[in-house]
Design a protein around this motif. Structure first.
Motif, PDB file in Angstrom:
ATOM      1  N   TYR A  84       0.813  -1.218   0.000  1.00  0.00           N
ATOM      2  CA  TYR A  84       0.000   0.000   0.000  1.00  0.00           C
ATOM      3  C   TYR A  84       0.850   1.272   0.000  1.00  0.00           C
ATOM      4  O   TYR A  84       0.395   2.320  -0.460  1.00  0.00           O
ATOM      5  CB  TYR A  84      -0.935   0.014   1.211  1.00  0.00           C
ATOM      6  N   THR A  85       2.072   1.195   0.511  1.00  0.00           N
ATOM      7  CA  THR A  85       2.900   2.408   0.608  1.00  0.00           C
ATOM      8  C   THR A  85       3.951   2.510  -0.496  1.00  0.00           C
ATOM      9  O   THR A  85       4.619   3.535  -0.608  1.00  0.00           O
ATOM     10  CB  THR A  85       3.605   2.472   1.971  1.00  0.00           C
ATOM     11  N   MET A  86       4.106   1.455  -1.296  1.00  0.00           N
ATOM     12  CA  MET A  86       5.098   1.472  -2.375  1.00  0.00           C
ATOM     13  C   MET A  86       4.513   2.173  -3.608  1.00  0.00           C
ATOM     14  O   MET A  86       3.410   1.856  -4.051  1.00  0.00           O
ATOM     15  CB  MET A  86       5.516   0.040  -2.738  1.00  0.00           C
ATOM     16  N   ASP A  87       5.254   3.120  -4.174  1.00  0.00           N
ATOM     17  CA  ASP A  87       4.805   3.846  -5.363  1.00  0.00           C
ATOM     18  C   ASP A  87       5.140   3.083  -6.634  1.00  0.00           C
ATOM     19  O   ASP A  87       6.105   2.307  -6.682  1.00  0.00           O
ATOM     20  CB  ASP A  87       5.470   5.222  -5.427  1.00  0.00           C
ATOM     21  N   GLU A  88       4.354   3.342  -7.680  1.00  0.00           N
ATOM     22  CA  GLU A  88       4.655   2.770  -8.992  1.00  0.00           C
ATOM     23  C   GLU A  88       5.888   3.443  -9.575  1.00  0.00           C
ATOM     24  O   GLU A  88       6.188   4.601  -9.279  1.00  0.00           O
ATOM     25  CB  GLU A  88       3.469   2.965  -9.945  1.00  0.00           C
ATOM     26  N   LEU A  89       6.593   2.689 -10.415  1.00  0.00           N
ATOM     27  CA  LEU A  89       7.729   3.272 -11.123  1.00  0.00           C
ATOM     28  C   LEU A  89       7.237   4.342 -12.087  1.00  0.00           C
ATOM     29  O   LEU A  89       6.176   4.206 -12.693  1.00  0.00           O
ATOM     30  CB  LEU A  89       8.478   2.181 -11.896  1.00  0.00           C
ATOM     31  N   LYS A  90       7.992   5.399 -12.215  1.00  0.00           N
ATOM     32  CA  LYS A  90       7.573   6.501 -13.084  1.00  0.00           C
ATOM     33  C   LYS A  90       7.875   6.226 -14.549  1.00  0.00           C
ATOM     34  O   LYS A  90       7.142   6.652 -15.441  1.00  0.00           O
ATOM     35  CB  LYS A  90       8.247   7.796 -12.626  1.00  0.00           C
ATOM     36  N   SER A  91       8.975   5.521 -14.813  1.00  0.00           N
ATOM     37  CA  SER A  91       9.336   5.241 -16.207  1.00  0.00           C
ATOM     38  C   SER A  91       8.498   4.082 -16.746  1.00  0.00           C
ATOM     39  O   SER A  91       8.085   3.197 -16.003  1.00  0.00           O
ATOM     40  CB  SER A  91      10.821   4.901 -16.301  1.00  0.00           C
ATOM     41  N   LYS A  92       8.268   4.116 -18.060  1.00  0.00           N
ATOM     42  CA  LYS A  92       7.408   3.132 -18.692  1.00  0.00           C
ATOM     43  C   LYS A  92       8.051   2.644 -19.980  1.00  0.00           C
ATOM     44  O   LYS A  92       8.714   3.401 -20.686  1.00  0.00           O
ATOM     45  CB  LYS A  92       6.036   3.757 -19.005  1.00  0.00           C
ATOM     46  N   GLN A  93       7.880   1.357 -20.273  1.00  0.00           N
ATOM     47  CA  GLN A  93       8.400   0.814 -21.524  1.00  0.00           C
ATOM     48  C   GLN A  93       7.394  -0.159 -22.131  1.00  0.00           C
ATOM     49  O   GLN A  93       6.688  -0.874 -21.418  1.00  0.00           O
ATOM     50  CB  GLN A  93       9.760   0.134 -21.324  1.00  0.00           C
ATOM     51  N   ILE A  94       7.336  -0.170 -23.458  1.00  0.00           N
ATOM     52  CA  ILE A  94       6.403  -1.010 -24.205  1.00  0.00           C
ATOM     53  C   ILE A  94       7.200  -2.029 -25.016  1.00  0.00           C
ATOM     54  O   ILE A  94       8.178  -1.676 -25.684  1.00  0.00           O
ATOM     55  CB  ILE A  94       5.521  -0.184 -25.164  1.00  0.00           C
ATOM     56  N   ILE A  95       6.789  -3.272 -24.950  1.00  0.00           N
ATOM     57  CA  ILE A  95       7.359  -4.306 -25.801  1.00  0.00           C
ATOM     58  C   ILE A  95       6.419  -4.508 -26.983  1.00  0.00           C
ATOM     59  O   ILE A  95       5.321  -5.065 -26.832  1.00  0.00           O
ATOM     60  CB  ILE A  95       7.547  -5.628 -25.039  1.00  0.00           C
ATOM     61  N   ASN A  96       6.784  -4.023 -28.145  1.00  0.00           N
ATOM     62  CA  ASN A  96       5.965  -4.176 -29.349  1.00  0.00           C
ATOM     63  C   ASN A  96       6.223  -5.540 -29.971  1.00  0.00           C
ATOM     64  O   ASN A  96       7.366  -5.921 -30.211  1.00  0.00           O
ATOM     65  CB  ASN A  96       6.299  -3.070 -30.354  1.00  0.00           C
ATOM     66  N   GLN A  97       5.140  -6.253 -30.247  1.00  0.00           N
ATOM     67  CA  GLN A  97       5.274  -7.580 -30.845  1.00  0.00           C
ATOM     68  C   GLN A  97       4.330  -7.729 -32.022  1.00  0.00           C
ATOM     69  O   GLN A  97       3.197  -7.248 -31.987  1.00  0.00           O
ATOM     70  CB  GLN A  97       4.971  -8.671 -29.810  1.00  0.00           C
ATOM     71  N   SER A  98       4.789  -8.416 -33.032  1.00  0.00           N
ATOM     72  CA  SER A  98       3.963  -8.724 -34.186  1.00  0.00           C
ATOM     73  C   SER A  98       3.085  -9.927 -33.873  1.00  0.00           C
ATOM     74  O   SER A  98       3.562 -10.940 -33.351  1.00  0.00           O
ATOM     75  CB  SER A  98       4.845  -9.032 -35.393  1.00  0.00           C
ATOM     76  N   ILE A  99       1.791  -9.830 -34.183  1.00  0.00           N
ATOM     77  CA  ILE A  99       0.878 -10.951 -33.934  1.00  0.00           C
ATOM     78  C   ILE A  99       1.319 -12.177 -34.721  1.00  0.00           C
ATOM     79  O   ILE A  99       1.288 -13.303 -34.215  1.00  0.00           O
ATOM     80  CB  ILE A  99      -0.567 -10.560 -34.295  1.00  0.00           C
ATOM     81  N   SER A 100       1.766 -11.967 -35.960  1.00  0.00           N
ATOM     82  CA  SER A 100       2.206 -13.110 -36.769  1.00  0.00           C
ATOM     83  C   SER A 100       3.423 -13.779 -36.156  1.00  0.00           C
ATOM     84  O   SER A 100       3.559 -15.011 -36.188  1.00  0.00           O
ATOM     85  CB  SER A 100       2.516 -12.665 -38.201  1.00  0.00           C
ATOM     86  N   ASP A 101       4.315 -12.993 -35.547  1.00  0.00           N
ATOM     87  CA  ASP A 101       5.475 -13.576 -34.870  1.00  0.00           C
ATOM     88  C   ASP A 101       5.056 -14.396 -33.659  1.00  0.00           C
ATOM     89  O   ASP A 101       5.607 -15.465 -33.385  1.00  0.00           O
ATOM     90  CB  ASP A 101       6.448 -12.478 -34.431  1.00  0.00           C
ATOM     91  N   VAL A 102       4.081 -13.877 -32.927  1.00  0.00           N
ATOM     92  CA  VAL A 102       3.585 -14.599 -31.762  1.00  0.00           C
ATOM     93  C   VAL A 102       2.976 -15.924 -32.184  1.00  0.00           C
ATOM     94  O   VAL A 102       3.221 -16.968 -31.568  1.00  0.00           O
ATOM     95  CB  VAL A 102       2.545 -13.752 -30.999  1.00  0.00           C
ATOM     96  N   TYR A 103       2.173 -15.908 -33.269  1.00  0.00           N
ATOM     97  CA  TYR A 103       1.565 -17.137 -33.753  1.00  0.00           C
ATOM     98  C   TYR A 103       2.618 -18.161 -34.167  1.00  0.00           C
ATOM     99  O   TYR A 103       2.392 -19.363 -34.113  1.00  0.00           O
ATOM    100  CB  TYR A 103       0.653 -16.848 -34.937  1.00  0.00           C
ATOM    101  N   LYS A 104       3.784 -17.655 -34.575  1.00  0.00           N
ATOM    102  CA  LYS A 104       4.862 -18.551 -35.007  1.00  0.00           C
ATOM    103  C   LYS A 104       5.899 -18.763 -33.901  1.00  0.00           C
ATOM    104  O   LYS A 104       6.999 -19.246 -34.154  1.00  0.00           O
ATOM    105  CB  LYS A 104       5.524 -17.986 -36.265  1.00  0.00           C
ATOM    106  N   ASN A 105       5.507 -18.388 -32.687  1.00  0.00           N
ATOM    107  CA  ASN A 105       6.324 -18.637 -31.490  1.00  0.00           C
ATOM    108  C   ASN A 105       7.673 -17.922 -31.536  1.00  0.00           C
ATOM    109  O   ASN A 105       8.699 -18.467 -31.146  1.00  0.00           O
ATOM    110  CB  ASN A 105       6.540 -20.145 -31.285  1.00  0.00           C
ATOM    111  N   LYS A 106       7.670 -16.715 -32.028  1.00  0.00           N
ATOM    112  CA  LYS A 106       8.874 -15.893 -32.006  1.00  0.00           C
ATOM    113  C   LYS A 106       8.649 -14.751 -31.023  1.00  0.00           C
ATOM    114  O   LYS A 106       7.650 -14.056 -31.100  1.00  0.00           O
ATOM    115  CB  LYS A 106       9.157 -15.325 -33.401  1.00  0.00           C
ATOM    116  N   SER A 107       9.572 -14.582 -30.106  1.00  0.00           N
ATOM    117  CA  SER A 107       9.411 -13.513 -29.117  1.00  0.00           C
ATOM    118  C   SER A 107      10.764 -12.982 -28.705  1.00  0.00           C
ATOM    119  O   SER A 107      11.805 -13.567 -28.992  1.00  0.00           O
ATOM    120  CB  SER A 107       8.660 -14.026 -27.883  1.00  0.00           C
ATOM    121  N   ASN A 108      10.750 -11.855 -28.009  1.00  0.00           N
ATOM    122  CA  ASN A 108      11.987 -11.232 -27.551  1.00  0.00           C
ATOM    123  C   ASN A 108      12.575 -11.996 -26.367  1.00  0.00           C
ATOM    124  O   ASN A 108      11.860 -12.590 -25.571  1.00  0.00           O
ATOM    125  CB  ASN A 108      11.715  -9.788 -27.106  1.00  0.00           C
TER     126      ASN A 108
END
Length: 913
Positions: free
Chosen positions: A706-730
């Motif tokens: 309850y007392t811990m704050d969220e991190l201020k910095s944010k990052q997005i992992i962009n992934q291609s749906i076709s890559d996901v369907y073919k089991n390719k990921s970062n």
């Protein structure tokens, strides 16, 4: 004739003798080793009624030996250079606070000790029997061996007046030590040290053995040696009126095989908290709750946040209630609700509500329970399809995957859902589904279409009829997409001649994920599964809405690593994204894989896995959660927990509280109660309700979250749906994942975010420092300092410095007056390590063979605490309901800081003046 009668008489006599021997043998039982261990520092103040036995009649040797090998001298007859002539502690003596009567050889014809045969030396007897003729809880033996080795040395037995007996096999270097050296363990401690001409260190050790039948009269105690290897040298024997107490060595991380875990180090009996008393004491984090639940209106999903209708941002720290625990009696409901609120939980997820029919009686029990939760500021979350796969036609039989696509089962689930949500709660005068304290619903617990993988998971299509319906729907999907088999054959390189869209014979192989199939076929199976889940979701959401329920609705809480991106894509169209994960799945996978929840005899658990100390195993669990978070959707860790029994019990809630708060997740611990409500024993590996360590750490964990704050910095992992369907990921390291608030975005275009992969396994993102390889985890806010992991040196953070005398522990300091810790005048210190049931038996260092029954005990963490303050402080050790039990002495170090020693409690109240 006389000769015949004599022969018959002899045969009958032999038969009777053999029968008697066999009968006596059947009445002899092995002793299940059990002692009441107390930390060495506290042992000197312990007491037990003891009575030394007279062994003068059985003594066959003295301590001094003048001539080697004459069979007449003393000790082990190895001559004056290797005897015990330096031992002069005759008469009434105490060793480790236990009285012994040591025979003066001058007053007993030169005989003072019992030496049993070793090295096949026939000058020594192979056994001795010491008369007792009274009851006792056990014995203490002052003994040693010669030619010691790690093998069976002999046997100690209680022989009872009724003709039965109980024995314990004495193993060299474990229960008895060679008189050369100063070795000891938690079975046997050094009682006397000396020297002779051959060794600078000779010793006698004390050993304690429990009597399994303390109410039976013991006729005698029989001591036996193996004869071939080690001598057994007995100097004194003392009866203990009750279960023997024994001085425990500090925890070293080593468990002695065969020892009841209740007595491995420093264990204390745990008493279930009195909730009426506890509500008035400091073990109460209910101030973080905002009662009644629902006061701010409906819960809404806006971007990554849960926000109430009036604009109040919601922050949930939750736990699961599983199975029949959702239907307690009124008294049980009141106690559970009290304990939940005291622990700081403001959200309860109900799992396996469908394990039995929803009778009027069960609905009434659930209604009263929900009313109490609401009054305490605790919100509700329902998981609708929770039961495991079954064999029948009722929804309570489970069906899992089948329940997602089989029309008849979907209808049954719809009926179940309507009955649940439309039931009018007479205690709130509102239908369950219309009460704004019900904030979330998911479609199915730990299940999705992606679990359909033969040979990998227990969750699978249940029978041929289900498979036929699934195949039929798959072919309809293909027909809509490709229209004809001819067109399909130009897409699938592996289409069989027997497969036809028109005939509905294109198959879904159960090994679709791992088999060697055309990539396009795999992609179609994935797309089809997602469509099935979305169809099920839309149908059930329509049912939920038709009941007037406006709770947020999500899909499936699958937890398998290999389908995480698919799971996220499928759930991205729902109100929020849930995901289950388990840390430290320390289960022996050769037995009953994959889940062991109820602890039964011979159930095997390992405690080798730790969330904090890891080469990335449990870091991976958290990475999997990061991979599941969908950008723009609130993320719920619908189940997290640790399937292990270990000294790392307390660490998981500290880690999850800190990481989830920083990432902006809603964590729901698995679980508070699993099915059975039991106050007398730990009945499963997950439950907090009756586990002294996880419950004892829950207060600090809630405060940290309850007392811990969220991190201020944010990052997005962009992934291609076709890559996901073919089991390719970062492939990204844990430092990169937890360096900022991380979530995933799924795009049609192939856009991949690049990260620098980290192999250091060190997280340091502000307010959290986690070194996985060294096994150290720190988290802190203005109001909380928390540490968990390996304790090899003095540690310090902020105003807290501590030195723990064990290899691992969890420790947290919480401000109770909401001031910064350095200024707080009222604080709570929580410590934790391990908890077990009385009677738990370890098969080896890590493996539990028998979980034990009746009576809960916890490991008393020993250590020194330093608070950096020049003000006077008072410290009180608290019992389980927060009552002050003992006032702790406080000293001043050279820097004039306040110093005190832990006394074995789980929680301490600190008042600064």
């Amino acid at each position: 004739m006389k000769r015949l009668i004599a022969v018959i008489t002899f045969v009958v006599l032999c038969f009777n003798v053999l029968s008697a021997l066999a009968e006596n043998d059947e009445k002899s039982e092995a002793i299940n080793f059990e002692l009441n261990y107390i930390l060495e520092r506290f042992y000197e103040n312990s007491s037990i009624e003891c009575e030394p036995l007279d062994i003068s009649g059985q003594a066959n040797m003295g301590f001094a030996d003048e001539v080697e090998g004459d069979g007449k001298g003393g000790w082990t007859d190895q001559g004056p250079k290797n005897d015990m002539s330096s031992f002069k502690n005759f008469g009434s003596q105490k060793f480790w606070n236990i009285p012994f009567n040591i025979i003066n050889p001058d007053k007993n014809e030169g005989k003072s000790c019992i030496i049993l045969r070793g090295q096949n030396n026939e000058a020594f007897p192979i056994s001795a029997e010491v008369p007792v003729n009274t009851t006792a809880g056990g014995i203490y033996v002052l003994h040693s061996t010669a030619y010691g080795a790690g093998e069976k040395a002999g046997r100690y037995s209680f022989v009872y007046e009724d003709g039965t007996s109980a024995y314990f096999d004495i193993v060299g270097d474990q229960h008895i030590k060679d008189f050369w050296g100063t070795l000891e363990n938690n079975f046997t401690r050094v009682a006397w040290k000396g020297s002779n001409a051959s060794s600078a260190n000779i010793t006698l050790n004390i050993f304690a053995l429990n009597n399994p039948h303390p109410d039976k009269t013991i006729k005698l105690i029989r001591f036996e040696s193996d004869g071939e290897g080690q001598f057994i040298n007995i100097v004194g024997v003392t009866l203990a009126k009750e279960l023997p107490i024994f001085p425990a060595m500090a925890m070293t991380g080593e468990s002695n095989p065969g020892v009841v875990r209740y007595g491995i180090a420093a264990w204390k009996k745990y008493t279930d908290p009195d909730e009426n008393v506890a509500q008035e004491n400091v073990l109460n984090m209910s101030e973080y709750l905002d009662a009644p639940a629902g006061k701010y209106g409906l819960l809404l999903s806006k971007g990554d946040k849960f926000i109430f209708e009036d604009g109040t941002v919601a922050k949930f720290w939750g736990t699961n209630i599983v199975g029949n625990a959702a239907f307690p009696t009124m008294q049980e409901a009141e106690e559970i609700a009290s304990r939940l609120s005291r622990s700081g939980y403001n959200l309860v997820r109900f799992v396996n509500l469908d394990n039995e029919e929803l009778t009027d009686e069960r609905l009434d029990k659930l209604s009263y329970f929900l009313k109490l939760l609401k009054d305490n500021g605790i919100y509700a979350y329902f998981s609708l399809l929770g039961n495991e796969k079954g064999d029948g036609d009722k929804i309570t039989d489970g069906w899992k995957i089948d329940g997602i696509f089989r029309d008849d089962l979907i209808e049954k689930k719809a009926e179940f859902t309507k009955k649940l949500l439309t039931h009018k709660n007479k205690y709130t005068n509102t239908a369950i589904g219309k009460d704004e304290m019900l904030v979330m619903i998911d479609m199915a617990d730990q299940n999705s279409m992606f679990d359909m993988e033969y040979g990998f998971t227990v969750l699978n299509v249940n029978d041929e009829n289900s498979m036929a319906e699934l195949t039929q729907k798959f072919n309809k999907f293909l027909k809509k997409k490709y229209s004809t088999t001819g067109k399909l054959s130009r897409v699938y390189s592996d289409l069989l001649s027997t497969e036809s869209i028109e005939k509905g014979t294109v198959i879904i192989n159960g090994n679709w994920r791992y088999g060697i199939f055309d990539e396009n076929r795999k992609a179609d199976v994935i797309e089809f599964f997602i469509q099935l889940q979305n169809d099920y979701y839309q149908k059930m959401k329509s049912v939920i809405n038709s009941c007037g329920c406006k709770a947020l609705v999500s899909g499936f809480t699958n937890r398998w690593d290999n389908v995480i991106p698919l799971h996220s894509i499928a759930n991205s169209q729902t109100d929020f994204v849930p995901m289950n994960t388990m840390f430290s799945m320390g289960v022996d996978r050769t037995k009953d894989w994959p889940y062991l929840t109820e602890l039964k005899d011979n159930t095997i658990f390992l405690d080798v896995d730790s969330t904090v100390s890891s080469d990335g195993h449990d870091g991976k669990s958290l990475i999997n959660l990061v991979k599941t978070k969908v950008d723009g959707k609130p993320f719920v860790v619908s189940e997290w927990g640790a399937a292990n029994i270990s000294k790392q019990y307390g660490e998981n809630s500290i880690v999850m509280a800190a990481i989830s708060a920083q990432q902006g997740w809603t964590p729901i611990q698995y679980c508070f109660i699993y099915g059975e409500i039991n106050k007398d024993k730990i009945s499963d590996v997950y439950s907090t309700y009756n586990n002294p360590v996880t419950l004892g750490m829950s207060y600090a964990s809630a405060a940290l979250y309850y007392t811990m704050d969220e991190l201020k910095s944010k990052q997005i992992i962009n992934q291609s749906i076709s890559d996901v369907y073919k089991n390719k990921s970062n492939s990204i390291g844990i430092t990169s994942y937890l360096a900022a608030k991380t979530s995933n975005k799924f795009n049609k275009k192939n856009i991949v975010t690049k990260f620098n992969r980290s192999n250091e396994f060190i997280v340091d993102n502000g307010n959290v420092y986690w070194d996985m390889l060294d096994g150290v985890f720190f988290a802190n806010t203005d109001e909380v300092i928390a540490f968990s992991g390996n304790v090899s040196k003095e540690e310090s953070l902020g105003c807290l410095k501590f030195e723990i005398y064990s290899d691992t522990a969890t420790i947290a300091l919480v401000s109770l007056d909401k001031n910064k810790l350095e200024n707080s005048e009222h604080m709570l210190l929580s410590v934790g390590s391990d908890a077990v049931n009385k009677g738990t038996v370890y098969r080896s260092k890590y493996v539990i063979q028998k979980i034990g029954d009746g009576g809960i005990a916890y490991n008393m963490v020993d250590g020194k605490i330093t608070l950096k303050t020049d003000k006077n402080i008072e410290v009180y050790a608290l019992n389980s309901d927060g009552t002050r039990e003992t006032m702790i002495d406080v000293e001043r170090d050279e820097g004039k800081n306040a110093v005190f020693y832990l006394n074995g409690a789980l929680n301490y109240e600190i008042v600064r003046g």
